[in-house]
Design a protein around this motif. Structure first.
Motif, PDB file in Angstrom:
ATOM      1  N   ILE A 496       0.872  -1.176   0.000  1.00 17.47           N
ATOM      2  CA  ILE A 496       0.000   0.000   0.000  1.00 17.47           C
ATOM      3  C   ILE A 496       0.909   1.226   0.000  1.00 17.47           C
ATOM      4  N   LYS A 497       0.727   2.068  -1.017  1.00 20.11           N
ATOM      5  CA  LYS A 497       1.510   3.302  -1.085  1.00 20.11           C
ATOM      6  C   LYS A 497       0.618   4.476  -0.697  1.00 20.11           C
ATOM      7  N   CYS A 506       5.112  10.014  -3.176  1.00 18.09           N
ATOM      8  CA  CYS A 506       4.900   8.895  -2.263  1.00 18.09           C
ATOM      9  C   CYS A 506       5.579   9.213  -0.936  1.00 18.09           C
ATOM     10  N   VAL A 507       4.803   9.210   0.142  1.00 19.75           N
ATOM     11  CA  VAL A 507       5.342   9.600   1.440  1.00 19.75           C
ATOM     12  C   VAL A 507       5.492   8.405   2.378  1.00 19.75           C
ATOM     13  N   HIS A 508       4.843   7.268   2.058  1.00 19.37           N
ATOM     14  CA  HIS A 508       4.982   6.106   2.936  1.00 19.37           C
ATOM     15  C   HIS A 508       4.559   4.846   2.170  1.00 19.37           C
ATOM     16  N   VAL A 509       5.173   3.719   2.559  1.00 18.91           N
ATOM     17  CA  VAL A 509       4.844   2.429   1.948  1.00 18.91           C
ATOM     18  C   VAL A 509       4.552   1.425   3.059  1.00 18.91           C
ATOM     19  N   LEU A 510       3.388   0.788   2.983  1.00 18.09           N
ATOM     20  CA  LEU A 510       3.016  -0.251   3.943  1.00 18.09           C
ATOM     21  C   LEU A 510       3.149  -1.610   3.267  1.00 18.09           C
ATOM     22  N   GLN A 511       3.863  -2.519   3.921  1.00 19.95           N
ATOM     23  CA  GLN A 511       4.036  -3.866   3.387  1.00 19.95           C
ATOM     24  C   GLN A 511       2.960  -4.783   3.971  1.00 19.95           C
ATOM     25  N   THR A 523     -10.448   4.873   8.140  1.00 18.28           N
ATOM     26  CA  THR A 523     -11.290   5.442   9.193  1.00 18.28           C
ATOM     27  C   THR A 523     -10.525   6.574   9.871  1.00 18.28           C
ATOM     28  N   ASN A 524     -11.100   7.112  10.926  1.00 20.86           N
ATOM     29  CA  ASN A 524     -10.422   8.201  11.642  1.00 20.86           C
ATOM     30  C   ASN A 524      -9.148   7.728  12.327  1.00 20.86           C
ATOM     31  N   HIS A 525      -9.065   6.426  12.592  1.00 20.93           N
ATOM     32  CA  HIS A 525      -7.926   5.930  13.359  1.00 20.93           C
ATOM     33  C   HIS A 525      -7.163   4.801  12.669  1.00 20.93           C
ATOM     34  N   HIS A 526      -7.703   4.248  11.606  1.00 20.89           N
ATOM     35  CA  HIS A 526      -7.075   3.065  11.032  1.00 20.89           C
ATOM     36  C   HIS A 526      -7.056   3.100   9.502  1.00 20.89           C
ATOM     37  N   ILE A 527      -6.096   2.358   8.966  1.00 26.49           N
ATOM     38  CA  ILE A 527      -6.046   2.036   7.538  1.00 26.49           C
ATOM     39  C   ILE A 527      -6.322   0.537   7.430  1.00 26.49           C
ATOM     40  N   ILE A 541      -3.359   4.741  11.837  1.00 26.36           N
ATOM     41  CA  ILE A 541      -3.205   5.767  10.808  1.00 26.36           C
ATOM     42  C   ILE A 541      -2.115   6.778  11.154  1.00 26.36           C
ATOM     43  N   GLU A 542      -1.807   6.917  12.425  1.00 26.30           N
ATOM     44  CA  GLU A 542      -0.782   7.883  12.822  1.00 26.30           C
ATOM     45  C   GLU A 542       0.609   7.257  12.778  1.00 26.30           C
ATOM     46  N   SER A 543       0.768   6.127  13.452  1.00 21.81           N
ATOM     47  CA  SER A 543       2.100   5.523  13.552  1.00 21.81           C
ATOM     48  C   SER A 543       2.447   4.657  12.352  1.00 21.81           C
ATOM     49  N   LYS A 544       1.450   4.299  11.567  1.00 23.48           N
ATOM     50  CA  LYS A 544       1.628   3.402  10.416  1.00 23.48           C
ATOM     51  C   LYS A 544       2.124   2.020  10.849  1.00 23.48           C
TER      52      LYS A 544
END
Length: 637
Positions: A496-497, A506-511, A523-527, A541-544
């Motif tokens: 997820i980019k 691109c500011v962050h990449v989630l594996q 959501t307000n708190h989660h991806i 969503i904040e700390s990734k």
């Protein structure tokens, strides 16, 4: 010297059929008026000597050797069948040896077999008798007696067209001086009698003609006055003799058409054969259709029963939740029985799977895209019917998105079509990608489209789309795009980019794990993302940082949707396993599973707290809470 059997012949010479001199013999008969042919060799008046019974030691095969050969697959080269014996008596030319006669039926062996006692009997006699007449041993068939069968097959008999029954009793016969003069081997009897010149036949021209012998048929046909034209079946009425027949053929109007008529007959026969085959195929298909209909009816009954049980269980669950509400509050888990979802209604009309949904909240319109290459517009507020069907794509409609008063649709035909929501008319078509457009999302007057290893960013200028930038660095199909106030989220293979919505960097990449990302929700708190291999991953969503992996589905998670209230947030997941699950994001547990679709659930949309689900079964269903069921939408069916 053995007693004579049958009439006395003055001489025996080879017959006219020299090609089978070893099989046929012709006799110059000089029988007296009292000469007879006796069928049964054991009648008292035939003068036969009593049959001496051989001892077991006289047998050519011992009991031990017979038992050792009992498993061999032997078959006699000659077998006198019972049906032949009953319908066509055999008249032997010479008296058979007593060694060729069965001691049980006192007749010539019929299908001779050797039993465990070492003696030979007819097969039928051995099977129907309990004990051997010689030593009273139990009769059990061991093996065919091939040698005896071959000896019997070499015996000569009179052709059945060469003798007649004699008055005075059954089993007595006399020579027919006008009949067939041949005696033949028993093994060739059938072959001879089929071609025998003395076989009676009927005139093929007229059944009322007197009976004929085969040898006289050719001469009769030359003189017959009842010869019909070969084209009589087509309507020719000619009947005459051989002379007038030849003349008639020269004048017959059907003779010149015989090739055409023959071809017509052949074609008609082929059509009859084909029609018969088609009738068989139709009968088979009808039987299969009947079986399938019965099975379908049974499945529908079972499914309705399961749905009834499921609804009953959900109602019971709602009551249980109310009863244990106090205990749940002590665990810091808030359950609201009014949040139990039930199917409120179904929109039916597509002719293929529904792949995408989009809601225009201002006008309470629902748009659904399908494999039938159309977009249907549904009224979800007043009439609850299809308002219009939009046509324009040449491929499956895979993505829908609304920005202002414009509807954007992406398709497998690689195009994006712009529609006016007010008039429901097409206003523009853009060739967007070289591959199918899988997903669309809009934000800040920009439209984002995802395809194979590419995301294109378009500036929305009226009805036009101006390409602003193409985002690269993607490793697979982009099937999921979600835009928030500040970021764009894109999903591809195990990645997820996160892109800055303004700078498009691109500011962050989630594996991730579990294969390609098929769906994303924020959501307000989660991806939250759903993957090919049944998993739902959740990040803060904040700390990734990944905080949970939700399991429960047994198929690809095709779609995610979010309904948020001040008190709680619910995420809905749609899967290949035909289920729709409701997740409480407060404690990350599944609070309900809906099983109302008959195919994979592929699309979700949310508007004003209402949820819409599209599936491969070509329908769009409206799950709703108990409280919302009081609305008029429950009339949809």
């Amino acid at each position: 010297m053995e007693a004579s059997f049958g009439p006395t012949f003055s001489a025996v010479v080879p017959g006219a059929k020299t090609e089978a001199s070893g099989t046929y013999k012709q006799h110059r008969r000089t029988p007296s008026s009292s000469s007879t042919l006796t069928y049964s060799p054991r009648d008292d008046e035939d003068g036969m000597l009593p049959i001496s019974t051989p001892r077991r030691s006289d047998s050519a095969i011992s009991v031990r050797s017979l038992l050792s050969e009992s498993n061999m697959s032997l078959r006699s080269t000659f077998s006198l069948h019972e049906d032949d014996d009953d319908t066509e008596p055999l008249v032997f030319a010479e008296q058979p040896s007593v060694k060729l006669c069965c001691q049980l039926c006192c007749s010539v062996f019929k299908d001779p077999v050797i039993t465990t006692c070492g003696h030979t009997f007819c097969r039928r006699c051995a099977l129907t008798s309990d004990k051997c007449p010689v030593d009273t041993a139990k009769l059990t068939v061991v093996v065919n007696n091939i040698a005896v069968a071959e000896q019997i097959g070499e015996l000569f008999i009179h052709c059945k067209y060469g003798w007649t029954p004699k008055m005075g009793g059954p089993g007595n016969f006399e020579v027919d001086p006008m009949g067939c003069p041949f005696t033949i081997k028993l093994t060739t009897r059938k072959e001879h009698e089929v071609s025998c010149d003395y076989r009676p036949v009927r005139c093929p021209n007229n059944p009322s003609c007197p009976p004929l012998l085969t040898m006289n048929l050719e001469g009769h046909l030359k003189e017959c006055e009842h010869i019909k034209c070969p084209h009589s079946k087509y309507g020719c009425a000619f009947i005459g003799n051989q002379d007038t027949y030849s003349t008639h053929l020269d004048l017959c109007k059907f003779e010149g058409l015989k090739e055409f008529l023959q071809q017509t007959d052949d074609r008609f026969h082929e059509m009859q054969v084909t029609l018969s085959q088609k009738d068989q195929d139709i009968a088979f298909l009808r039987s299969m259709l009947g079986k399938l209909s019965e099975k379908l009816d049974q499945l529908e009954k079972n499914l309705e029963l399961k749905f009834d049980v499921l609804d009953e269980n959900q109602s019971k669950l709602s009551e249980d939740l109310m009863e244990f509400r106090r205990d749940a509050s002590m665990l810091n888990v808030t359950y609201d029985p009014q949040q139990i979802f039930k199917c409120k209604g179904t929109f039916v009309g597509h002719q293929g799977p529904v792949w995408c949904l989009c809601v225009y909240s201002t006008g309470d319109l629902l748009f659904s895209g399908s494999s039938d290459k159309t977009i249907k517009v549904w009224d979800t507020c007043t009439t609850y019917k299809c308002q219009k069907t939009l046509e324009g794509h040449d491929g499956i409609v895979l993505a829908l998105c609304i920005q202002g008063n414009r509807l954007y649709s992406g398709s497998a035909d690689c195009t994006i079509i712009v529609w006016d929501v007010q008039t429901l008319q097409k206003v523009n078509t853009i060739r967007a990608h070289d591959n199918p457009v899988c997903t669309l999302v809009s934000s800040h007057s920009m439209l984002f489209s995802g395809s194979l290893k590419a995301i294109k960013v378009w500036d929305i200028v009226g009805t036009e789309l101006k390409l602003k930038k193409e985002l690269t660095g993607l490793n697979h199909w982009v099937r999921a795009l979600v835009a928030s106030q500040n970021h764009l989220y894109s999903g591809s293979y195990q990645t997820i980019k996160i892109w800055d919505i303004r700078s498009l960097d691109c500011v962050h990449v989630l594996q991730t794990s579990g294969g390609s990302v098929y769906s994303i929700a924020v959501t307000n708190h989660h991806i939250v993302c759903g993957t090919y291999e049944n998993l739902i991953h959740v990040w803060d969503i904040e700390s990734k940082e990944q905080v949970r992996t939700l399991t429960g589905h047994v198929g690809t998670v095709y779609a995610l949707a979010v309904i948020s209230t001040p008190d709680q947030t619910k995420v809905f997941s749609a899967s290949y396993d035909r289920s729709l699950r409701v997740w409480s994001m407060d404690n990350m547990i599944c609070t309900q599973t809906l099983l109302r679709h008959q195919g994979s659930v592929t699309a979700l949309a949310v508007s004003r707290g209402r949820l819409f689900s599209g599936a491969v079964d070509s329908t769009v269903k409206v799950p709703s809470t108990v409280y919302q069921l009081t609305n008029p939408l429950q009339s949809i069916s």
